[in-house]
Design a protein around this motif. Structure first.
Motif, mmCIF file in Angstrom:
data_model
loop_
_atom_site.group_PDB
_atom_site.id
_atom_site.type_symbol
_atom_site.label_atom_id
_atom_site.label_comp_id
_atom_site.label_asym_id
_atom_site.label_seq_id
_atom_site.Cartn_x
_atom_site.Cartn_y
_atom_site.Cartn_z
ATOM 1 N N SER A 1 -5.194 -2.233 -1.555
ATOM 2 C CA SER A 1 -6.472 -1.587 -1.859
ATOM 3 C C SER A 1 -6.612 -1.281 -3.347
ATOM 4 O O SER A 1 -7.705 -1.278 -3.895
ATOM 5 C CB SER A 1 -6.654 -0.311 -1.037
ATOM 6 O OG SER A 1 -5.767 0.695 -1.465
ATOM 7 N N GLN B 1 -9.570 -2.729 -5.514
ATOM 8 C CA GLN B 1 -10.453 -1.814 -6.249
ATOM 9 C C GLN B 1 -10.736 -2.341 -7.661
ATOM 10 O O GLN B 1 -11.864 -2.264 -8.146
ATOM 11 C CB GLN B 1 -9.819 -0.423 -6.326
ATOM 12 C CG GLN B 1 -10.613 0.589 -7.121
ATOM 13 C CD GLN B 1 -11.925 0.956 -6.452
ATOM 14 O OE1 GLN B 1 -11.926 1.470 -5.330
ATOM 15 N NE2 GLN B 1 -13.043 0.685 -7.095
ATOM 16 N N GLU C 1 0.821 -1.206 0.000
ATOM 17 C CA GLU C 1 0.000 0.000 0.000
ATOM 18 C C GLU C 1 0.865 1.270 0.000
ATOM 19 O O GLU C 1 0.641 2.186 -0.784
ATOM 20 C CB GLU C 1 -0.864 -0.042 1.276
ATOM 21 C CG GLU C 1 -2.108 0.754 1.221
ATOM 22 C CD GLU C 1 -3.167 0.140 0.315
ATOM 23 O OE1 GLU C 1 -3.368 -1.079 0.367
ATOM 24 O OE2 GLU C 1 -3.753 0.886 -0.466
ATOM 25 N N GLY D 1 -6.172 1.828 6.288
ATOM 26 C CA GLY D 1 -5.919 0.390 6.193
ATOM 27 C C GLY D 1 -4.545 0.040 6.729
ATOM 28 O O GLY D 1 -4.391 -0.885 7.528
ATOM 29 N N LEU E 1 -7.655 -4.026 5.877
ATOM 30 C CA LEU E 1 -7.558 -3.003 4.842
ATOM 31 C C LEU E 1 -8.911 -2.318 4.667
ATOM 32 O O LEU E 1 -8.998 -1.208 4.167
ATOM 33 C CB LEU E 1 -7.118 -3.661 3.530
ATOM 34 C CG LEU E 1 -6.344 -2.835 2.533
ATOM 35 C CD1 LEU E 1 -5.147 -2.184 3.180
ATOM 36 C CD2 LEU E 1 -5.891 -3.717 1.392
ATOM 37 N N ILE F 1 -11.635 -3.809 3.115
ATOM 38 C CA ILE F 1 -12.358 -4.252 1.929
ATOM 39 C C ILE F 1 -13.588 -5.014 2.405
ATOM 40 O O ILE F 1 -13.487 -6.084 2.994
ATOM 41 C CB ILE F 1 -11.490 -5.182 1.055
ATOM 42 C CG1 ILE F 1 -10.131 -4.549 0.766
ATOM 43 C CG2 ILE F 1 -12.221 -5.530 -0.234
ATOM 44 C CD1 ILE F 1 -10.188 -3.215 0.079
#
Lengths: 140, 161
Positions: B63, B67, A53, A114, B99, B101
């Motif tokens: 992420s 997505q 990330e 996150g 995260l 999700i």
């Protein structure tokens, strides 16, 4: 929570993030180090996801930067530390960037909150004038 | 698109009315964009009503990658197909939850078998259009997809370039 205040660090590995393939390199560095440090599988996935990330944020928002992973020791406790640094546009509103669902990059916008959840410690340097520096740690 | 043939693509095939997409390569941005296009084209060409994406060998889903999968689910839904992700490993599930999700965003199943059972009421040729609950399909969809519901042949992405 403060910035880097470790007493000892070792096995530092730096990955320059200039292209998307470097995200994979950062993930690999994170996976190797967390495994070497003895993190269990779920924690290793959390660390790798957080590093992915952060590295991808550099690539998407700043274009170039660096991700450093290392083992740090604070008061006899060892932890995995990742420092993501870039000279990009920076984060104008840190509180907003950490809010769920906020994004300027057209993604889910869950990136930073996150990462904060995935790791034990999370810190964005608020003083920084140019670019962004993020430090995140997970303890063994 | 530039460099369209320089990166790897994900092979996919139609089985029992579902488009099966086993991801066995590293997921770079271009690969994911191409995957998205390929899935949409294949759904459009074959008229399948179910898409099953196997992510069991995908190392990390951050992420950004999540997505893309959410987008694929939404886009295929718009052209009349339901997408199910299979093979999310326990450790990956833990990271995905942290995260943020949501489970609501992506349909999942543990195995290919489970996914096919989940999709069976939707894709089965015998169901045709009449047995599908109205809320699952608009009339336009129904008319459109009824025309090529039979297409069961194995198909690959890069046929005759």
């Amino acid at each position: 929570m403060g910035g880097p205040d470790f007493k000892m660090k070792k096995n530092e590995h730096r990955v320059e993030v200039l292209a998307e393939a470097d995200v994979a390199k950062a993930i690999y560095a994170a996976q190797s180090l967390s495994q070497e440090m003895g993190f269990e599988k779920t924690a290793r996935f959390m660390i790798a996801t957080a590093v992915s990330e952060l590295a991808r944020n550099i690539f998407v928002y700043a274009g170039a930067g660096e991700v450093a992973v290392q083992a740090v020791e604070v008061d006899g406790k060892w932890g995995f530390e990742v420092i993501a640094e870039d000279a990009g546009p920076g984060i104008k509103d840190i509180a907003l960037a950490l809010k769920e669902g906020y994004s300027t990059g057209g993604t889910l916008g869950l990136g930073l909150p996150g990462v904060k959840r995935l790791m034990d410690e999370f810190y964005i340097d608020p003083e920084r004038q140019i670019g962004t520096m993020i430090v995140a740690r997970k303890w063994l | 698109m530039e460099g369209a043939n320089t990166f790897s693509r994900v092979g996919m095939h139609v089985m029992r009315g579902c488009l099966i997409v086993p991801i066995q390569i590293e997921l770079y941005d271009e690969v994911l964009q191409q995957l998205q296009r390929d899935i949409l084209n294949k759904v459009n060409d074959t008229g399948v009503k179910g898409v099953i994406i196997d992510v069991s060998v995908v190392e990390i889903i951050d992420s950004f990658i999540a997505q893309i999968f959410v987008d694929i689910c939404r886009m295929t839904a718009l052209i009349g197909a339901q997408t199910i992700l299979i093979g999310i490993r326990p450790a990956l599930a833990g990271a995905l939850t942290d995260l943020g999700i949501g489970v609501r965003d992506i349909h999942t199943a543990l195995t290919l078998d489970h996914a096919i059972s989940q999709l069976e009421p939707v894709v089965s040729p015998a169901t045709s259009v009449l047995n599908i609950p109205e809320e699952d399909m608009t009339h336009e969809d129904a008319e459109y997809w009824a025309e090529d519901a039979e297409d069961e042949a194995d198909l690959y992405v890069d046929e005759g370039q």
